[in-house]
Design a protein around this motif. Sequence first.
Motif, PDB file in Angstrom:
ATOM      1  N   LEU A  49       0.681  -1.242  -0.057  1.00  0.00           N
ATOM      2  CA  LEU A  49       0.051  -0.208   0.007  1.00  0.00           C
ATOM      3  C   LEU A  49       0.904   1.308  -0.090  1.00  0.00           C
ATOM      4  CD1 LEU A  49      -2.415  -1.161   2.409  1.00  0.00           C
ATOM      5  CD2 LEU A  49      -2.903  -1.266   0.407  1.00  0.00           C
ATOM      6  N   ALA A  50       0.446   2.433  -0.499  1.00  0.00           N
ATOM      7  CA  ALA A  50       0.946   3.747  -0.819  1.00  0.00           C
ATOM      8  C   ALA A  50       1.193   4.087   0.585  1.00  0.00           C
ATOM      9  CB  ALA A  50       0.322   4.339  -1.615  1.00  0.00           C
ATOM     10  N   PRO A  51       2.372   4.871   1.068  1.00  0.00           N
ATOM     11  CA  PRO A  51       2.568   5.444   2.514  1.00  0.00           C
ATOM     12  C   PRO A  51       1.585   6.948   2.220  1.00  0.00           C
ATOM     13  CG  PRO A  51       4.562   5.461   1.013  1.00  0.00           C
ATOM     14  CD  PRO A  51       3.601   4.870   0.214  1.00  0.00           C
ATOM     15  N   GLU A  52       1.319   7.332   3.262  1.00  0.00           N
ATOM     16  CA  GLU A  52       0.615   8.544   3.355  1.00  0.00           C
ATOM     17  C   GLU A  52      -0.515   8.541   2.174  1.00  0.00           C
ATOM     18  OE1 GLU A  52       3.575  11.506   3.084  1.00  0.00           O
ATOM     19  OE2 GLU A  52       3.879  11.359   5.322  1.00  0.00           O
ATOM     20  N   PRO A  53      -1.490   7.645   2.282  1.00  0.00           N
ATOM     21  CA  PRO A  53      -2.252   7.682   0.905  1.00  0.00           C
ATOM     22  C   PRO A  53      -3.155   8.880   1.175  1.00  0.00           C
ATOM     23  CG  PRO A  53      -3.072   6.045   2.831  1.00  0.00           C
ATOM     24  CD  PRO A  53      -1.390   6.643   3.384  1.00  0.00           C
ATOM     25  N   GLU A  54      -3.629   9.555   2.117  1.00  0.00           N
ATOM     26  CA  GLU A  54      -4.475  10.663   2.214  1.00  0.00           C
ATOM     27  C   GLU A  54      -3.861  11.875   1.277  1.00  0.00           C
ATOM     28  OE1 GLU A  54      -3.648   9.109   5.147  1.00  0.00           O
ATOM     29  OE2 GLU A  54      -5.449   8.335   6.081  1.00  0.00           O
ATOM     30  N   LEU A  55      -2.624  12.025   1.795  1.00  0.00           N
ATOM     31  CA  LEU A  55      -1.917  13.154   0.945  1.00  0.00           C
ATOM     32  C   LEU A  55      -1.619  12.855  -0.348  1.00  0.00           C
ATOM     33  CD1 LEU A  55       0.812  14.108   3.660  1.00  0.00           C
ATOM     34  CD2 LEU A  55      -1.226  15.249   3.152  1.00  0.00           C
ATOM     35  N   THR A  56      -1.365  11.638  -0.874  1.00  0.00           N
ATOM     36  CA  THR A  56      -1.207  11.271  -2.085  1.00  0.00           C
ATOM     37  C   THR A  56      -2.456  11.402  -2.917  1.00  0.00           C
ATOM     38  OG1 THR A  56       0.271   9.680  -1.481  1.00  0.00           O
ATOM     39  CG2 THR A  56      -0.243   9.404  -3.716  1.00  0.00           C
ATOM     40  N   LEU A  57      -3.487  10.936  -2.280  1.00  0.00           N
ATOM     41  CA  LEU A  57      -4.851  10.847  -2.926  1.00  0.00           C
ATOM     42  C   LEU A  57      -5.198  12.255  -3.354  1.00  0.00           C
ATOM     43  CD1 LEU A  57      -7.346   9.784  -4.092  1.00  0.00           C
ATOM     44  CD2 LEU A  57      -8.379  10.042  -1.874  1.00  0.00           C
ATOM     45  N   TYR A  58      -4.743  13.219  -2.193  1.00  0.00           N
ATOM     46  CA  TYR A  58      -5.365  14.713  -2.425  1.00  0.00           C
ATOM     47  C   TYR A  58      -4.471  15.273  -3.673  1.00  0.00           C
ATOM     48  CZ  TYR A  58      -6.989  19.322  -1.297  1.00  0.00           C
ATOM     49  OH  TYR A  58      -7.512  20.449  -1.440  1.00  0.00           O
ATOM     50  N   ALA A  59      -3.032  15.059  -3.369  1.00  0.00           N
ATOM     51  CA  ALA A  59      -2.212  15.555  -4.600  1.00  0.00           C
ATOM     52  C   ALA A  59      -2.757  15.253  -6.015  1.00  0.00           C
ATOM     53  CB  ALA A  59      -0.831  14.975  -4.336  1.00  0.00           C
ATOM     54  N   LEU A  60      -3.006  13.929  -5.981  1.00  0.00           N
ATOM     55  CA  LEU A  60      -3.611  13.158  -7.530  1.00  0.00           C
ATOM     56  C   LEU A  60      -4.828  13.943  -7.791  1.00  0.00           C
ATOM     57  CD1 LEU A  60      -3.288  11.204  -9.411  1.00  0.00           C
ATOM     58  CD2 LEU A  60      -4.871   9.651  -8.138  1.00  0.00           C
ATOM     59  N   LEU A  61      -5.596  14.355  -6.927  1.00  0.00           N
ATOM     60  CA  LEU A  61      -6.821  14.891  -7.227  1.00  0.00           C
ATOM     61  C   LEU A  61      -6.610  16.360  -7.731  1.00  0.00           C
ATOM     62  CD1 LEU A  61      -9.404  13.634  -4.598  1.00  0.00           C
ATOM     63  CD2 LEU A  61      -9.273  12.880  -7.000  1.00  0.00           C
ATOM     64  N   GLN A  62      -5.685  17.125  -7.106  1.00  0.00           N
ATOM     65  CA  GLN A  62      -5.313  18.294  -7.358  1.00  0.00           C
ATOM     66  C   GLN A  62      -4.821  18.871  -8.795  1.00  0.00           C
ATOM     67  OE1 GLN A  62      -2.704  19.851  -3.963  1.00  0.00           O
ATOM     68  NE2 GLN A  62      -4.258  21.325  -3.630  1.00  0.00           N
ATOM     69  N   LYS A  63      -4.115  17.554  -9.222  1.00  0.00           N
ATOM     70  CA  LYS A  63      -3.545  17.591 -10.695  1.00  0.00           C
ATOM     71  C   LYS A  63      -4.723  17.322 -11.691  1.00  0.00           C
ATOM     72  CE  LYS A  63       0.884  15.104  -9.531  1.00  0.00           C
ATOM     73  NZ  LYS A  63       1.637  13.928  -9.739  1.00  0.00           N
ATOM     74  N   GLU A  64      -5.916  16.864 -11.270  1.00  0.00           N
ATOM     75  CA  GLU A  64      -6.888  16.506 -12.013  1.00  0.00           C
ATOM     76  C   GLU A  64      -7.968  17.616 -12.114  1.00  0.00           C
ATOM     77  OE1 GLU A  64      -8.553  12.978 -10.704  1.00  0.00           O
ATOM     78  OE2 GLU A  64      -7.267  11.379 -11.652  1.00  0.00           O
ATOM     79  N   ARG A  65      -8.099  18.368 -11.144  1.00  0.00           N
ATOM     80  CA  ARG A  65      -9.186  19.399 -10.796  1.00  0.00           C
ATOM     81  C   ARG A  65      -8.729  20.531 -10.356  1.00  0.00           C
ATOM     82  NH1 ARG A  65     -13.901  16.365 -10.557  1.00  0.00           N
ATOM     83  NH2 ARG A  65     -13.313  14.251 -10.605  1.00  0.00           N
ATOM     84  N   GLU A  66      -9.223  21.564 -10.536  1.00  0.00           N
ATOM     85  CA  GLU A  66      -9.011  22.909  -9.867  1.00  0.00           C
ATOM     86  C   GLU A  66      -9.336  22.969  -8.364  1.00  0.00           C
ATOM     87  OE1 GLU A  66     -10.348  27.455 -10.676  1.00  0.00           O
ATOM     88  OE2 GLU A  66      -9.925  26.526 -12.237  1.00  0.00           O
ATOM     89  N   ASP A  67     -10.650  22.576  -7.879  1.00  0.00           N
ATOM     90  CA  ASP A  67     -10.888  22.585  -6.611  1.00  0.00           C
ATOM     91  C   ASP A  67     -10.801  20.916  -6.131  1.00  0.00           C
ATOM     92  OD1 ASP A  67     -11.732  22.940  -4.040  1.00  0.00           O
ATOM     93  OD2 ASP A  67     -13.531  23.905  -4.525  1.00  0.00           O
ATOM     94  N   ALA A  68      -9.980  20.357  -5.750  1.00  0.00           N
ATOM     95  CA  ALA A  68     -10.050  19.056  -5.032  1.00  0.00           C
ATOM     96  C   ALA A  68     -10.649  18.780  -3.944  1.00  0.00           C
ATOM     97  CB  ALA A  68      -8.549  18.286  -5.181  1.00  0.00           C
TER      98      ALA A  68
END
Length: 111
Positions: free
Chosen positions: A51-70
């Motif tokens: 599993l990815a370490p720090e999944p909450e932060l990684t998920l948020y960063a991924l969403l920020q790349k895809e959307r203006e307001d993640a």
Amino acid sequence: MSLHDLPGAEIILPGLSDLHSGNRNTIGALLIAIAATRLTEAGLDIHNYHLAPEPELTLYALLQKEREDAYPHYNALLNRLNSFCNALELSHKYKPSNNALEPTSKRSSKV
């Protein structure tokens, strides 16, 4: 009840497939990493996945790349994850046991 019938399955089940194929940085795989303990305790076998370490932060960063307001999307995904976990926990808790099918007279009367 099938896993496909649970709310949020459309996100979680592809995440399981992603983890199985070694991709741990997809939305579904990150959600599984966030709730790994709950999912394992409710009967899913995810111990063998890396599993990815720090999944909450990684998920948020991924969403920020895809959307203006993640933020709203991030919260919606966590709500879907929580719905899936709650439903899975309930189905695991109330799964009929073989003992429930036996006549009452054959069950142990220990208290």
